[in-house]
Design an enzyme around this catalytic site. Structure first.
Site, PDB file in Angstrom:
ATOM      1  N   LYS A 134       0.869  -1.184   0.000  1.00 47.62           N
ATOM      2  CA  LYS A 134       0.000   0.000   0.000  1.00 47.62           C
ATOM      3  C   LYS A 134       0.905   1.233   0.000  1.00 47.62           C
ATOM      4  CE  LYS A 134      -3.834   2.189   2.465  1.00 47.62           C
ATOM      5  NZ  LYS A 134      -3.195   3.499   2.660  1.00 47.62           N
ATOM      6  N   ARG A 155      -8.189  11.965  -6.469  1.00 46.85           N
ATOM      7  CA  ARG A 155      -9.357  11.323  -5.865  1.00 46.85           C
ATOM      8  C   ARG A 155     -10.441  12.339  -5.511  1.00 46.85           C
ATOM      9  NH1 ARG A 155      -9.855   6.670  -2.749  1.00 46.85           N
ATOM     10  NH2 ARG A 155      -7.605   6.520  -2.393  1.00 46.85           N
TER      11      ARG A 155
END
Length: 708
Positions: A134, A155
């Site tokens: 991640k 995002r």
């Protein structure tokens, strides 16, 4: 100045009332929203990922317990933050959602079990996952039409992101055209933009040389570099990219997660070759432990591993819940650690008098953040870890704002080092500092506290606020804000200053009426309100002193037991003569006053600074003895002890009745006891009364005495 925590923030979820839960959900929504904006819009987070996750977990736990209270704009329904001004907006064709978190092996096992149960799979059925690092960077969505990059968006809030197409096109690792077989007519490739450790250090060195802004960590540097209104600045920054997923796609080149990522690589997109396919929870955990060991040598920041169900038809069946897919989870690593030298231990005094040790460190980078202070918790922790000045220590960033000292590297300890001696006096005011004994557990409190409550500069503001509070002196017009302002300006430093304020104001060049927010009438009202409190009941006076463990009820018991301030003060000072002296025994024997409370009071009056402050206050105010309901009763002024089981009323009722009649109720028998009222099964107190020759009576005899 440390931020005051909201009252509902410290209540366990299981203990919240419905109204408290409603208040806490509103607080959490605002707090999480603020941190989302700091992270996604400003690239300037104030708290660690662990602390942020803790806020979200608390919000979700409250919503689970009170589903009907979930807000329309709940954090569980949102991702990221709205688009900041300065960039155009792009609506994501498929929302960019977040991931649920796992923090333990049990969480991972539960995740795998839930997937299998949801899909109705048996033990013999294959269920595979992909596992990949991640990346701690900035999420990005790249739209390719017919293989050509046409737009790029951050995002944002998950539905809408910032249009950073021009900036993204300056990143060498992101191809403007895809090559290879099976390229969809249109696809949104999703991934993470990041900066390597080496590039981050080089960038900060260049920034320092040119007088530019230094970045706190690689993630902030990457986000700040990408979100430049001038794309030419982005072009100069060493940004990198890994592709790991997709949004809209027509059509996909494979039927598994791993197959699509392999196709990405074939098209010229950089992918993380640390990604692995696993077929059980045990394999996922083995990969987790392997990558945890490799973490420091990867050359870029990761904060965990993402597990995804590999088969895309399974992903489709599993779908989504709230803001996250059911088929994926982020398994977070524990806080990252680093090694450095402890140069000093500084003792900081909190607003309640607690002495907290803070390690002053040789600055070290932990997880991309430069750390120079770390908490040592308390003196027991220092002794347990045997932390000494000059030691090489291991530091970790956990959920705390201030990192922790985990342990000492003993083989690097300097010769001749000595154990740290924890101070027994307050470094802020010189008053003695004590550790209390918890009567319930029999253990000594881990925290050492300053006893100079009225004079300690670290505690003064909070003590003054308590002094004027509703249940203490209750001075109308003198609230928390006024106390803080007057303290900051040097007008009120101690309780007696409140009562000399008007006299000093008359001699001042800057009068209260001329201060901002005040006028002649409001100043006059405040002075009048202060004057009305020059005479207060003794219990309010005692409560106002802010002695630890002395609440309103205890203050009332003390006021009834000692009648006037002179007696109370003299006896409390005398009680410092030891636990065998008469004054200590008298205090400790008062019903409702145990050893913990007695010790706190004695410690307060054993500090000369506190006695001087009380004396100075008594020059301005006159505490009034409490009125008794029936001073002419047969038991007024008498000391009585109730023991055994009473038949006609509860012992609590009997005590309250005795106090209303002016009696002093004690918890133990002494030679000063006048009466012992013995019910059924009376034990040692009855025996001691007989040994001392104290008058013993039955419950009926007591009732006859007080009714006469």
């Amino acid at each position: 100045m440390k931020k005051t925590e909201h009252p509902t923030a410290t209540i366990e979820v299981a203990a919240l009332s419905e109204d408290e839960a409603r208040t806490e959900l509103a607080r959490l929504a605002a707090e999480i929203g603020r941190h989302d904006a700091l992270y996604h819009q400003s690239d300037a987070p104030e708290i660690s990922d662990a602390e942020y996750d803790k806020l979200r977990r608390r919000n979700e736990a409250i919503e689970t317990r009170f589903p009907e209270l979930r807000l329309a704009d709940s954090p569980t329904l949102k991702v990221g933050a709205p688009v900041a001004d300065g960039f155009g907006k792009i609506t994501h064709r498929v929302p960019m959602l977040s991931l649920g978190n796992a923090f333990s092996q049990e969480d991972v096992t539960d995740f795998v079990a839930r997937i299998g149960k949801f899909l109705g799979l048996g033990e013999a059925d294959e269920l595979a996952f992909t596992a990949e690092p991640k990346i701690d960077g900035l999420s990005i969505s790249l739209r390719y039409d017919n293989g050509r990059l046409i737009e790029a968006a951050t995002r944002g809030d998950g539905a809408e992101g910032e249009n950073v197409t021009a900036n993204v096109k300056t990143i060498d690792e992101i191809p403007e055209r895809l090559g290879g077989p099976d390229i969809p007519a249109s696809i949104d490739v999703r991934g993470e933009i990041f900066m390597s450790h080496a590039d981050f250090q080089k960038l900060n060195a260049e920034q320092e040389a040119t007088g530019g802004k230094l970045f706190a960590n690689p993630r902030n540097a990457a986000a700040g570099s990408l979100r430049q209104l001038d794309a030419s600045i982005t072009a100069k920054r060493p940004l990198r990219f890994f592709a790991y997923g997709w949004g809209a796609a027509e059509p996909l080149p494979a039927d598994t997660q791993s197959g699509v990522v392999d196709a990405f690589e074939g098209w010229g997109l950089p992918v993380n070759r640390e990604m692995r396919r696993c077929e059980s929870a045990a394999e996922l955990m083995a990969y987790y432990r392997e990558l945890e060991l490799k973490r420091a040598s990867l050359g870029y920041d990761i904060d965990g591993i993402v597990y995804k169900v590999d088969r895309l038809d399974f992903q489709e069946r599993l779908g989504f819940v709230s803001r996250a897919p059911r088929w994926a989870v982020a398994h977070k690593f524990p806080a990252e650690q680093a090694t450095t030298v402890l140069n000093d231990i500084e003792i900081q005094v909190g607003r309640t008098g607690s002495l907290t040790p803070v390690a002053k460190l040789e600055p070290v980078t932990v997880g991309g953040v430069v750390v120079s202070n770390a908490t040592l918790h308390n003196e027991d922790e220092i002794a347990r870890k045997d932390v000494r000045l000059g030691d090489t220590v291991i530091v970790q960033r956990a959920g705390d704002v201030i990192p922790q000292v985990v342990s000492v590297v003993l083989e690097k300890r300097p010769e001749g080092s000595k154990p740290f001696e924890y101070p027994v006096v307050c470094p802020a005011c010189g008053s003695h500092a004590v550790r209390e004994l918890d009567e319930k557990t029999g253990k000594t409190d881990a925290v050492r506290r300053c006893t100079g409550g009225l004079i300690c500069p670290a505690q003064r503001v909070e003590r003054l606020k308590h002094f004027v509070s509703r249940n203490a002196f209750d001075i109308d017009g003198l609230g928390d804000k006024s106390i803080q302002a007057f303290y900051d300006d040097g007008l009120i430093q101690s309780p007696q200053d409140i009562f000399t304020l008007q006299k000093r104001d008359q001699r001042s060049l800057k009068r209260l009426k001329d201060r901002e927010g005040w006028g002649e009438q409001s100043a006059a009202k405040l002075f009048a309100a202060i004057d009305t409190r020059r005479k207060v009941p003794l219990d309010r006076f005692i409560f106002g002193l802010g002695i630890r463990h002395v609440g309103e009820t205890t203050a009332k018991v003390l006021a009834r037991s000692y009648s006037d301030i002179s007696t109370f003060k003299a006896q409390m000072i005398a009680a410092g003569g030891g636990k065998e002296c008469e004054a200590w025994l008298d205090l400790n024997n008062i019903d409702g006053i145990g050893e913990t409370v007695s010790s706190a009071i004695v410690e307060f009056f054993a500090e000369p600074h506190n006695v001087a402050a009380v004396d100075a206050l008594l020059e301005e105010v006159e505490p009034q003895a409490l009125e008794t309901v029936a001073t002419a009763s047969a038991v007024a002024g008498k000391t009585v002890v109730f023991t055994g089981t009473l038949a006609n009323k509860s012992r609590g009722e009997a005590k309250a009745q005795a106090e209303r009649l002016g009696a002093k109720v004690s918890g133990s028998v002494s030679k000063k006891t006048d009466y012992v009222v013995a019910g059924a099964d009376a034990g040692s107190k009855l025996k001691k009364a007989r040994d001392l020759g104290v008058t013993v009576m039955t419950e009926d005899e007591w009732e006859e005495l007080i009714s006469g």
